[in-house]
Design an enzyme around this catalytic site. Sequence first.
Site, PDB file in Angstrom:
ATOM      1  N   ASP A  80       0.875  -1.057  -0.037  1.00  0.00           N
ATOM      2  CA  ASP A  80       0.096  -0.048   0.070  1.00  0.00           C
ATOM      3  C   ASP A  80       0.846   1.302  -0.130  1.00  0.00           C
ATOM      4  O   ASP A  80       0.593   2.205  -0.579  1.00  0.00           O
ATOM      5  CB  ASP A  80      -0.861  -0.008   1.336  1.00  0.00           C
ATOM      6  CG  ASP A  80      -2.130  -0.938   1.103  1.00  0.00           C
ATOM      7  OD1 ASP A  80      -2.312  -1.444  -0.118  1.00  0.00           O
ATOM      8  OD2 ASP A  80      -2.707  -1.300   2.092  1.00  0.00           O
ATOM      9  N   GLY A  81       2.137   1.183   0.417  1.00  0.00           N
ATOM     10  CA  GLY A  81       2.757   2.357   0.698  1.00  0.00           C
ATOM     11  C   GLY A  81       3.202   3.004  -0.864  1.00  0.00           C
ATOM     12  O   GLY A  81       3.341   4.041  -1.090  1.00  0.00           O
ATOM     13  N   ASN A 154      -4.131   8.902   2.603  1.00  0.00           N
ATOM     14  CA  ASN A 154      -4.694   8.550   3.755  1.00  0.00           C
ATOM     15  C   ASN A 154      -4.936   9.446   4.741  1.00  0.00           C
ATOM     16  O   ASN A 154      -5.993   9.594   5.317  1.00  0.00           O
ATOM     17  CB  ASN A 154      -3.444   7.432   4.206  1.00  0.00           C
ATOM     18  CG  ASN A 154      -3.540   5.938   3.960  1.00  0.00           C
ATOM     19  OD1 ASN A 154      -4.465   5.546   3.368  1.00  0.00           O
ATOM     20  ND2 ASN A 154      -2.800   5.160   4.303  1.00  0.00           N
ATOM     21  N   ASP A 155      -3.839  10.120   5.201  1.00  0.00           N
ATOM     22  CA  ASP A 155      -4.106  10.995   6.334  1.00  0.00           C
ATOM     23  C   ASP A 155      -3.002  12.051   6.491  1.00  0.00           C
ATOM     24  O   ASP A 155      -2.012  12.117   6.012  1.00  0.00           O
ATOM     25  CB  ASP A 155      -4.011  10.136   7.807  1.00  0.00           C
ATOM     26  CG  ASP A 155      -2.924   9.190   7.861  1.00  0.00           C
ATOM     27  OD1 ASP A 155      -1.953   9.607   7.283  1.00  0.00           O
ATOM     28  OD2 ASP A 155      -2.893   8.025   8.454  1.00  0.00           O
ATOM     29  N   ARG A 182      -5.434  18.659  24.220  1.00  0.00           N
ATOM     30  CA  ARG A 182      -4.280  18.384  24.687  1.00  0.00           C
ATOM     31  C   ARG A 182      -3.989  16.890  24.405  1.00  0.00           C
ATOM     32  O   ARG A 182      -4.942  16.138  24.871  1.00  0.00           O
ATOM     33  CB  ARG A 182      -4.101  18.826  26.233  1.00  0.00           C
ATOM     34  CG  ARG A 182      -3.839  20.292  26.518  1.00  0.00           C
ATOM     35  CD  ARG A 182      -3.420  20.451  27.899  1.00  0.00           C
ATOM     36  NE  ARG A 182      -2.029  19.938  28.192  1.00  0.00           N
ATOM     37  CZ  ARG A 182      -1.870  19.234  29.271  1.00  0.00           C
ATOM     38  NH1 ARG A 182      -2.634  19.058  30.211  1.00  0.00           N
ATOM     39  NH2 ARG A 182      -0.507  19.096  29.509  1.00  0.00           N
ATOM     40  N   ASP A 184      -1.517  13.394  22.245  1.00  0.00           N
ATOM     41  CA  ASP A 184      -0.179  13.208  21.571  1.00  0.00           C
ATOM     42  C   ASP A 184      -0.142  13.652  20.193  1.00  0.00           C
ATOM     43  O   ASP A 184       0.984  13.791  19.395  1.00  0.00           O
ATOM     44  CB  ASP A 184       0.212  11.783  21.494  1.00  0.00           C
ATOM     45  CG  ASP A 184       0.841  11.192  23.119  1.00  0.00           C
ATOM     46  OD1 ASP A 184       0.863  12.003  23.906  1.00  0.00           O
ATOM     47  OD2 ASP A 184       0.832  10.075  23.113  1.00  0.00           O
ATOM     48  N   THR A 195      -8.440   2.772   7.415  1.00  0.00           N
ATOM     49  CA  THR A 195      -8.092   1.499   8.049  1.00  0.00           C
ATOM     50  C   THR A 195      -6.388   1.701   8.379  1.00  0.00           C
ATOM     51  O   THR A 195      -5.886   0.550   8.392  1.00  0.00           O
ATOM     52  CB  THR A 195      -8.141   0.508   6.849  1.00  0.00           C
ATOM     53  OG1 THR A 195      -7.575   1.049   5.582  1.00  0.00           O
ATOM     54  CG2 THR A 195      -9.476   0.117   6.495  1.00  0.00           C
ATOM     55  N   LEU A 199      -7.464   4.013  12.326  1.00  0.00           N
ATOM     56  CA  LEU A 199      -7.939   2.760  13.193  1.00  0.00           C
ATOM     57  C   LEU A 199      -7.168   2.406  14.415  1.00  0.00           C
ATOM     58  O   LEU A 199      -7.885   2.174  15.243  1.00  0.00           O
ATOM     59  CB  LEU A 199      -8.016   1.683  12.019  1.00  0.00           C
ATOM     60  CG  LEU A 199      -8.678   0.324  12.509  1.00  0.00           C
ATOM     61  CD1 LEU A 199     -10.055   0.595  12.639  1.00  0.00           C
ATOM     62  CD2 LEU A 199      -8.315  -0.666  11.489  1.00  0.00           C
ATOM     63  N   GLN A 253       4.908   9.592   4.418  1.00  0.00           N
ATOM     64  CA  GLN A 253       5.854   9.426   3.566  1.00  0.00           C
ATOM     65  C   GLN A 253       6.432  11.010   3.231  1.00  0.00           C
ATOM     66  O   GLN A 253       7.590  10.869   2.678  1.00  0.00           O
ATOM     67  CB  GLN A 253       5.219   8.962   2.289  1.00  0.00           C
ATOM     68  CG  GLN A 253       4.647   7.670   2.432  1.00  0.00           C
ATOM     69  CD  GLN A 253       4.213   7.117   0.918  1.00  0.00           C
ATOM     70  OE1 GLN A 253       4.000   7.852   0.085  1.00  0.00           O
ATOM     71  NE2 GLN A 253       4.243   5.746   1.055  1.00  0.00           N
TER      72      GLN A 253
END
Length: 298
Positions: A80-81, A154-155, A182, A184, A195, A199, A253
């Site tokens: 997937d990467g 993705n994100d 507040r 992480d 996913t 997730l 990435q």
Amino acid sequence: MKSNFRHVALIGKYYANVSRGQSSQLRGVLEELTHYLGGLGCEVSIELETASNAGLTGHPVLDVPGIGQHCDLGLVVGGDGTMLGIARQLARFDVPLIGINQGRLGFITDLPLNDFRARLAPMLLGEHEEDSRSLMHARVMRDGHCVFDALAMNDVVVSRGAVSGMVELRVEVDGHFVANQRADGMIIATPTGATAYSLSAGGPLLHPSIPGWVLVPIAPHTLSNRPIVLSDQSEVAIEIVAGRDASANFDMQSLTSLLHGDRITVRRSVHRVRFLHPRGWSYFDTLRRKLHWNEGGS
């Protein structure tokens, strides 16, 4: 039997520093695919970095803009990467992509490597499902100027430094203040990215057809801070209020460091990614297989 696709680009291990053994395996797969596609009447070109990584010589080579201009299909060999890396670049050219899974998960590279001939042949003849996925366009603003600009499939993840404590983030949606959180960090994920990291941080699964994003806090200090699903018509802004060594990742990435006062703005890109799947493909089949649902059941 002749392919419906005239000119096919082969892409593999685009971002990976492959070992000698991996390079040899990739080269063998690409050589086999080149021969197979040629037998179906396709013109075949190898993506420039792929050819370099695999040590392939003696084949036509194209860079990404060249693929966008000349090819009517991209065939991606990897995980997937690998698909994420090339999909962001080819989205603006509207080139459809098929994924042959050489990785572990394969949510978006769904043809098994050991059975690609049986699955691929009908697809090249037009027997396939098309699946269109949205992209996010993110910018990092500093003192009114854009200092970083990226697409994400993705994100977009804003997170604290590796050895520092929590960060404090001001979150806005369409210019409306939502909360100072507040935590992480914070994840803004597309349905495709639901996913992935989202997730594991407790976010929901989103069907790819939903025109939405999910905003997921990472280990929030206040447990009532829960994931929320937003329209992908919205613009999300995250400002760094406090915390050291914060950074923003785009599909894990590309990375940029953040300073206090930096604002990360995320809106839907004008570009989309086109995936082709075997006829009868179902998102739920993918979830069931990759997330091991129903294992042990009758």
